[in-house]
Design an enzyme around this catalytic site. Structure first.
Site, PDB file in Angstrom:
ATOM      1  N   CYS A  98      45.495  48.072  42.452  1.00  0.00           N
ATOM      2  CA  CYS A  98      45.362  49.384  41.818  1.00  0.00           C
ATOM      3  C   CYS A  98      46.731  49.986  41.556  1.00  0.00           C
ATOM      4  O   CYS A  98      47.368  50.504  42.464  1.00  0.00           O
ATOM      5  CB  CYS A  98      44.535  50.303  42.720  1.00  0.00           C
ATOM      6  N   CYS A 121      47.015  53.819  42.152  1.00  0.00           N
ATOM      7  CA  CYS A 121      47.085  54.196  43.570  1.00  0.00           C
ATOM      8  C   CYS A 121      48.486  53.981  44.128  1.00  0.00           C
ATOM      9  O   CYS A 121      48.988  54.795  44.900  1.00  0.00           O
ATOM     10  CB  CYS A 121      46.108  53.358  44.407  1.00  0.00           C
ATOM     11  N   ASP A 122      49.104  52.871  43.770  1.00  0.00           N
ATOM     12  CA  ASP A 122      50.274  52.419  44.524  1.00  0.00           C
ATOM     13  C   ASP A 122      51.587  52.362  43.750  1.00  0.00           C
ATOM     14  O   ASP A 122      52.631  52.094  44.341  1.00  0.00           O
ATOM     15  CB  ASP A 122      49.987  51.020  45.099  1.00  0.00           C
TER      16      ASP A 122
END
Lengths: 104, 415
Positions: B134, B137-138
């Site tokens: 993801c 997300c990261d």
């Protein structure tokens, strides 16, 4: 839940005697926001037994990496300032609660 | 909590669109979502081709709006993880991890898919330590760091471009020969002209290595068989998806990869059960096609429910003989049959009821009672078909049939 950042992480987490649970999250991480209410619930349930903190990795990236956290959501358990367990990405709140009970 | 008209499993774009259409059609609608609404679309920061948003929009933003839209029309969105479904009874039963049992008259399976993992050495060990599926997300962990992206489809190339906003260098590991990508042309052109993206062709990832966090990866060149290592701080995998259909067991028919098989109305092998979005067999898995599936399924479900209700109220629950005539306003013979039957029923009076069924609006009923040509007349007693005739319908035939049935039903009440 206490919000921690690079200013107070050392004092609130690493210097704390006992169990500290840190929920690493960020504004951009939808899965993190999805589990936050459940983490809050655990925090209330185990209020007297463990300290619960949340760390917004936005602006605290170096701190997160220093804790070897490079992905979200991640929940890390500390005992007397030492990292003793962690969950990242695909995990259930049941697993988190079981680990917590094991540690306290 | 009563019985829902429409229960939707999954709150991604497909499930939310089904919720919008279902709730707006005044169906009592609930959406069960294990995380927060939005599905995989909520993990894609940049949506450039969702129609109606020139200049692009964001996955989380669009999904939040869809969830709000569904709630506005009255759909209930509950945080529940479905672990089992049971389709054997009259109402469909859905069991969640919290132990709650939901009941519904129609189901929409919108459970989506999740990123596939390659299960290479070290991949699992470094999840959250540099291995990610993801980018939204990261990505910001990797500001000014180096990352590797595995894959060459739309997701891989577009997320690699997104990652260049943060990382100082993005290395793409592509299984194909130089210059060959599986993604759309626009994204390929952009990626090729992006100075931060480096290409490693004809290669696969062999291993992720590090001490606590990702430090390097081993890459194998498929042409030479040679192994090499490069230093990196993160590894992003975009190598396809796997459908979330394990909880369905054998309740609906899946293909060999686990995707749910549907027709163009999103009907699965089980009556009143529909499948939408990434979890079903389909040509293009995008937010816009997921939303379209949701709309189709909700409308199909609405018609199914209306037909079910009509049949139950008008035919199956009636005490006495029900003559059903399957007809169409487009078919002369069937119109004549309806006229003839109306006369007969008027003569015979009380305990006999005539129900006209327009075949163009009653596909489920036609199918259930094997009606393939019109006019067709089916005689029901206590909800069961006891006689049928098709072709030319004459008053005397019908009267004879009714006479026989009356004897039959009188016989029943005597014993």
């Amino acid at each position: 839940m206490l919000a921690v950042d690079k200013e107070n992480f050392e004092a609130e987490v690493l210097q704390h005697q006992g169990i500290v649970v840190v929920d690493f999250w960020s504004q951009k991480c939808e899965p993190c926001k999805a589990i936050m209410p459940e983490v809050e619930e655990l925090a209330t349930k185990y209020e007297s037994k463990a300290k619960f903190c949340k760390l917004d990795t936005g602006g605290n990236r170096r701190l997160a990496i220093s804790q070897k956290v490079l992905g979200l959501p991640t929940i890390v358990f500390y005992k007397d300032g030492e990292k003793v367990a962690e969950f990242s990405k695909e995990f259930s709140m049941e697993e988190v609660e079981n680990k917590l009970q094991e540690l306290i | 909590m009563g019985i829902y008209d429409l229960l939707i499993i999954g709150g991604g774009p497909a499930g939310l669109a089904a919720g919008i259409y279902g709730a707006r059609a005044r169906l009592k609608t609930v959406i069960l979502e294990k995380g927060s609404p939005g599905g995989q679309a909520a993990t894609t920061e940049e949506l450039e081709n969702y129609p109606g948003f020139p200049g692009g929009t964001t996955g989380p933003g669009l999904m939040k709006a869809m969830a709000e839209h569904a709630r506005d029309f009255g759909a209930d969105i509950k945080k529940e993880e479905v672990v089992d479904i049971n389709l054997s009874g009259e109402t469909k039963v859905v069991v969640t991890k919290s132990g709650t049992e939901y009941r519904a008259r129609a189901l929409v399976l919108a459970s989506g898919a999740h990123p596939r993992s390659l299960n290479i050495k070290g991949e699992k060990d470094f999840i959250g330590k540099g291995v990610s599926y993801c980018a939204t997300c990261d990505a910001d962990f990797f500001e000014d760091l180096d990352v590797v992206v595995v894959g060459s489809g739309d997701a891989a190339v577009e997320e690699a471009i997104y990652l260049t906003k943060f990382a100082s260098k993005v290395s793409m590991i592509v299984i194909h020969d130089q210059g060959i990508l599986d993604c759309n042309k626009l994204s390929a052109e952009r990626a090729f002209s992006n100075p931060k993206i480096h290409w490693i062709w004809s290669s696969v990832l062999e291993e992720v290595k590090g001490d606590g966090i990702v430090e390097k990866v081993a890459i194998k060149n498929l042409k030479t068989g040679k192994l090499s290592e490069i230093e990196t701080n993160g590894v992003f995998f975009f190598v396809g998806t796997v459908p979330n259909t394990g909880f369905l067991q054998d309740e609906v028919v899946l293909d060999e990869k686990g995707y749910i098989i549907t027709n163009e109305r999103m009907e699965t092998s089980a009556p009143g059960v529909y499948a939408v979005g990434d979890a079903r067999v389909k040509y293009l898995r995008q937010v816009v096609t997921a939303a379209a599936d949701g709309a189709v399924a909700a409308v199909a479900a609405e018609r199914y429910l209306a037909e079910e209700e009509f049949l139950k109220k008008q035919v199956l629950d009636f005490a006495g003989v029900v003559i059903t005539v399957f007809w169409s306003p487009m078919n002369e013979d069937s119109i004549a049959a309806v006229a003839c039957l109306e006369k007969v029923v008027q003569e015979l009076g009380d305990n006999i009821k005539l129900v006209k069924i327009d075949v163009s609006r009653s596909e489920m009923t036609n199918k259930r009672y094997h009606v393939t040509s019109i006019p067709a007349v089916l005689f029901f007693v206590n909800g069961e078909v006891v006689a049928r005739s098709s072709g030319e319908i004459t008053a005397s035939d019908v009267k004879e049939q009714i006479e026989a049935l009356n004897k039959y039903t009188r016989g029943l009440s005597h014993c």
